[in-house]
Scaffold this motif. Structure first.
Motif, PDB file in Angstrom:
ATOM      1  N   ILE A   1      -1.502   3.377  14.427  1.00 42.19           N
ATOM      2  CA  ILE A   1      -1.679   3.340  12.973  1.00 42.19           C
ATOM      3  C   ILE A   1      -0.838   4.423  12.305  1.00 42.19           C
ATOM      4  CG2 ILE A   1      -3.360   3.737  11.128  1.00 42.19           C
ATOM      5  CD1 ILE A   1      -5.429   2.316  12.895  1.00 42.19           C
ATOM      6  N   LEU A   2      -0.775   5.595  12.923  1.00 47.19           N
ATOM      7  CA  LEU A   2       0.062   6.653  12.351  1.00 47.19           C
ATOM      8  C   LEU A   2       1.544   6.281  12.383  1.00 47.19           C
ATOM      9  CD1 LEU A   2      -1.483  10.056  13.498  1.00 47.19           C
ATOM     10  CD2 LEU A   2      -1.477   9.022  11.229  1.00 47.19           C
ATOM     11  N   LEU A   3       1.973   5.539  13.388  1.00 45.21           N
ATOM     12  CA  LEU A   3       3.360   5.084  13.418  1.00 45.21           C
ATOM     13  C   LEU A   3       3.669   4.239  12.186  1.00 45.21           C
ATOM     14  CD1 LEU A   3       3.998   4.154  17.167  1.00 45.21           C
ATOM     15  CD2 LEU A   3       5.118   5.950  15.839  1.00 45.21           C
TER      16      LEU A   3
ATOM     17  N   THR B   1       6.341   5.559   9.284  1.00 44.14           N
ATOM     18  CA  THR B   1       7.553   4.808   8.957  1.00 44.14           C
ATOM     19  C   THR B   1       7.595   4.454   7.477  1.00 44.14           C
ATOM     20  OG1 THR B   1       6.419   2.764   9.632  1.00 44.14           O
ATOM     21  CG2 THR B   1       7.857   3.822  11.251  1.00 44.14           C
ATOM     22  N   LYS B   2       6.455   4.072   6.912  1.00 45.35           N
ATOM     23  CA  LYS B   2       6.432   3.687   5.492  1.00 45.35           C
ATOM     24  C   LYS B   2       6.633   4.897   4.591  1.00 45.35           C
ATOM     25  CE  LYS B   2       5.213  -0.039   4.260  1.00 45.35           C
ATOM     26  NZ  LYS B   2       5.944  -1.293   4.011  1.00 45.35           N
ATOM     27  N   SER B   3       6.089   6.048   4.980  1.00 49.64           N
ATOM     28  CA  SER B   3       6.188   7.248   4.149  1.00 49.64           C
ATOM     29  C   SER B   3       7.335   8.161   4.566  1.00 49.64           C
ATOM     30  CB  SER B   3       4.866   8.024   4.170  1.00 49.64           C
ATOM     31  OG  SER B   3       3.891   7.338   3.441  1.00 49.64           O
TER      32      SER B   3
ATOM     33  N   LYS C   1       4.387   6.056  -0.888  1.00 48.24           N
ATOM     34  CA  LYS C   1       3.032   6.581  -0.940  1.00 48.24           C
ATOM     35  C   LYS C   1       2.040   5.693  -0.191  1.00 48.24           C
ATOM     36  CE  LYS C   1       4.386   9.952  -3.591  1.00 48.24           C
ATOM     37  NZ  LYS C   1       4.178   9.996  -5.042  1.00 48.24           N
ATOM     38  N   ALA C   2       2.495   4.524   0.288  1.00 54.21           N
ATOM     39  CA  ALA C   2       1.578   3.633   1.004  1.00 54.21           C
ATOM     40  C   ALA C   2       1.078   4.272   2.294  1.00 54.21           C
ATOM     41  CB  ALA C   2       2.277   2.300   1.309  1.00 54.21           C
ATOM     42  N   GLY C   3       1.975   4.946   3.017  1.00 55.01           N
ATOM     43  CA  GLY C   3       1.551   5.643   4.234  1.00 55.01           C
ATOM     44  C   GLY C   3       0.601   6.780   3.928  1.00 55.01           C
TER      45      GLY C   3
END
Length: 802
Positions: free
Chosen positions: A215-217, A221-223, A253-255
């Protein structure tokens, strides 16, 4: 349907209507229509502020796929309200800015359609309670951002930046999906609220840590966290309104949102703390360090965005310590790190959005963003200079701007966290404030570069494409609105803290009952002897010194090996994968029909034959010779003779004749076994095939004896015999297989279930119809593609410009 669901769906509805309305509305009005949609959504969301600040949450559930536990569930609380307000509020300002920024000669309906699509996807991410629905919107943000980044698709750099962002963010999204599935396996629910309520039951599960990492990956990647940040600078090839929206207030900001939302689930794990805090701090340093060397203003802001995102991420990591320590008066101080993260998230959206618009004004009015060509613009563009000054100094953490308040809270959080003796902080915790301080020094330096190198110094008119002049008032409204918030929040921070930040803290720490204690009173002055203030003072002193000596130490950037950079690693990886795939494809796409049959039959042997060898599925039952009829034996002999004869045929007409004999014999077998529909189909296919062969016969070359190595002939003989034997074994096994009930059992109630007495007709009507419907859809899509290509050709389009 509640209002929050309508807020998600409205952008999608208008995204679909925009190309249609574009035909009936003048180009100069289409932007205003889209602006009204975004602004009305923002006003709707502001009506929720009193209710959410009173502790109320608004939820709505529509059972979508109940068998899989996938429901369209929206959940509006303090955390999602902040992001929703940013998405629609900053979105409205960006749309207003784009009306004056973009030329009317461009395909504006494409731009606004993509923008609305992205806005709806982001609202779906922050308002979804179901993990699968959240993931769907998550990937839709990647797709829509790809379209926005590649809006100027005639530019090679725009297409490359869009591809890079798509590859990295979608890959991260897939890993996040795997983590979500692990969460479902542990909790047996896809609801985020239910997972948070049952977190104690899943913390000891073997999949807990793998889910955390995956989940952190996705969040990293998004942030744009290190080492995945490389897509964000390349995405700056998008139009400036896109950069101001996607890369300051929304997509990146989604991450951040995901990490904040799942802090109650994973926050008590040491690995979560070290990954989120460590990666965030290093991203903060690395982004600020690389921003200093940039000569393009937009690239500088891109790396500054990377750095600021790392700051927010590290604060969320430090705030997760409170989840580990539990709800007590002693641990409230550590929740202030999460408070500072959400506070700085809002502040960053204001000053960074204004700075992006400022750079867009310079590029739009001067024709360049190159710092080496700029200078002395303060006298020509005083209003733009004001935006740059306030935005940059807020980002640098100077008063009287909102960035100063959250930067001070960031320093305070780093000093408090090193005092803990958990998670091995007692041994290496001292590095946290040191890294934070060094990164802040570089932040101060690149903020001085933005202001000093652009607006002070000597004017270089001969290097500019246009004569310097101030932007039209329409392009100044949006950045000045953000600048008002930059200054206003500094003087009235607790108004924001009470109505916006306090409910968000209740979302991050739902098990902490006293939300009032989670929301500290924000002070602009903590006393002359406060450590965080001294850190700020030293940042200013050292930052000014490094800025004045910039020419002396900036050459160190050239000493870094460029061929070992992450961009080089990514580009080499893409090149290697392309060349490797070309080599692999070249091995099996030979253009030789024989090779294709070899691959197909080998796959069949490995799958079916391998299954036969590994199981005891095969059974043999001798055929009762008394049940065989004479004509059946004759048909079999005819089929054998024609099959063998094809191998030795020396003319094409003989081959066609023997093939037809074989096909018609099969049709006769269908008649014998009372399958008239199959027989009719077989007869039609054989007749049409034979006619087509004969029509094309005169155009075919003569049969020539193919010279093949002996081992290839032996290989083909072996494969042929093996496939024939395997098919025969499958037939024998099917005759006596009793481990499962036959498929006809499922159609015994065809009349009651489908209203058809004939099972075959029921299958064709009820099941084959779905297949036919999908085939029609495929043909329809292909038809649209052909129509589009014809229209492009008719208009003279379709050129491939680099």
């Amino acid at each position: 349907m509640t209002v929050d669901v309508a807020i998600i769906l409205t952008p999608f509805i208008f995204a679909a209507l925009t190309p249609v309305l574009y035909r009936f509305i003048s180009k100069k009005y289409i932007g205003w229509l889209v602006l009204s949609v975004s602004f009305i959504l923002f006003l709707f969301l502001t009506t929720y502020i009193p209710r959410i600040s009173d502790g109320e949450v608004v939820a709505f559930t529509h059972e979508w796929i109940p068998s899989l536990g996938i429901h369209f569930t929206t959940y509006l609380d303090g955390l999602s309200l902040i992001f929703s307000l940013l998405i629609t509020g900053v979105g409205s300002l960006v749309i207003l800015y784009s009306i004056f920024y973009l030329s009317r000669s461009e395909q504006l309906y494409h731009f606004y359609c993509y923008l609305l699509l992205f806005m709806g996807a982001m609202l779906g991410v922050v308002l979804s309670d179901n993990l699968m629905v959240l993931y769907g919107f998550w990937e839709l943000t990647s797709v829509s951002s790809f379209l926005l980044i590649a809006y100027w698709h005639h530019r090679k750099a725009s297409r490359a930046g869009a591809r890079k962002s798509m590859i990295i963010t979608v890959a991260g999204g897939i890993s996040m999906l795997a983590g979500f599935l692990m969460l479902y396996e542990m909790s047996k629910t896809l609801s985020i609220r239910e997972i948070i309520g049952n977190v104690e039951a899943i913390q000891e599960h073997a999949l807990f840590v793998p889910a955390l990492v995956l989940i952190l990956l996705g969040a990293f990647t998004k942030s744009a966290q290190f080492p995945f940040y490389i897509w964000l600078p390349d995405a700056m090839e998008a139009p400036t309104p896109v950069s101001a929206y996607l890369h300051s207030a929304t997509m990146v900001k989604a991450g951040i949102y995901l990490v904040a939302r799942l802090t109650p689930v994973f926050g008590g794990e040491a690995l979560w703390f070290w990954l989120v805090t460590g990666v965030g701090l290093f991203t903060l340093f690395w982004g600020s360090f690389n921003a200093v060397k940039q000569v393009d203003l937009k690239a500088l802001l891109a790396f500054s965005t990377v750095s600021q995102l790392g700051l927010i991420m590290s604060l969320l990591g430090m705030g997760s310590v409170a989840v580990y320590l539990g709800n007590s008066s002693e641990t409230i101080i550590y929740t202030q790190a999460a408070f500072a993260a959400i506070f700085h998230l809002i502040n960053h959206s204001t000053f960074k959005g204004a700075l992006f618009m400022m750079v867009g004004i310079i590029d739009h009015e001067l024709g360049t963003r190159d710092i080496r060509r700029l200078g002395g613009l303060m006298s020509f563009m005083p209003l733009t200079f004001t935006i740059a000054l306030i935005g940059s100094f807020s980002m640098a953490g100077l008063p009287p701007f909102n960035g100063f308040l959250s930067k001070e809270m960031f320093f305070a959080a780093t000093l408090h966290i090193q005092e803990l003796n958990i998670f091995s902080l007692d041994s290496i915790g001292f590095l946290i404030p040191i890294v934070a301080w060094i990164a802040s020094v570089f932040t101060f330096v690149y903020c001085l570069i933005i202001v000093g190198k652009t607006f002070f110094g000597k004017v270089q008119l001969h290097l500019l494409a246009k004569h310097p002049h101030e932007a039209p008032i329409g392009m100044l409204i949006s950045p000045y609105t953000l600048i008002v918030f930059v200054v206003g929040i500094f003087f009235f921070p607790n108004l924001l803290g009470h109505y916006i930040l306090r409910p968000a803290m209740a979302s991050i720490y739902p098990t902490f009952p006293t939300t009032q204690e989670l929301t500290p009173h924000i002070h602009a002055w903590h006393g002359i002897f406060s450590p965080e203030l001294w850190m700020t003072i030293f940042v200013i002193v050292v930052g000014i010194l490094l800025y004045r000596l910039l020419k002396r130490w900036k050459p160190i950037y050239r000493a870094l090996p460029q061929n070992l950079s992450l961009n080089s690693l990514f580009n080499n990886g893409i090149s290697f994968s392309e060349s490797f795939s070309n080599r692999v494809t070249g091995r099996y796409m030979t253009g030789n029909l024989t090779d294709y049959f070899v691959y197909i039959f080998l796959a069949f042997l490995m799958i079916v034959g391998g299954y036969f060898l590994q199981t005891d599925i095969f059974s043999w039952s001798p055929v009762d010779r008394e049940s065989l009829e004479v004509f059946e034996i004759i048909l079999v002999l005819i089929m054998i003779a024609s099959s063998v004869g094809i191998l030795f045929a020396k003319s094409r007409i003989t081959t066609v004749f023997l093939s037809s004999v074989l096909g018609y014999s099969v049709a006769f077998f269908f008649i014998v076994f009372r399958a008239p529909d199959l027989a009719l189909t077989q007869l039609v296919v054989e007749s049409v095939s034979t006619v087509l062969y004969l029509i094309c016969f005169r155009h075919l070359p003569e049969i020539r004896k193919e010279i093949q190595p002996k081992w290839i002939k032996m290989r083909n003989i072996f494969i042929s015999l093996a496939v024939g034997a395997t098919v025969t074994l499958v037939g024998f096994a099917a005759l006596n297989y009793e481990k499962f009930i036959t498929i006809s059992y499922f159609f015994n109630d065809s009349y009651e279930l489908a209203g058809g007495k004939n099972i075959v007709n029921t299958i064709l009507g009820d099941f084959r119809a779905f297949d036919t419907m999908l085939e029609v859809v495929v043909l329809f899509i292909a038809g649209l593609g052909v129509y589009t290509l014809i229209k492009l050709k008719a208009k003279g389009g379709g050129t491939n410009e680099n």
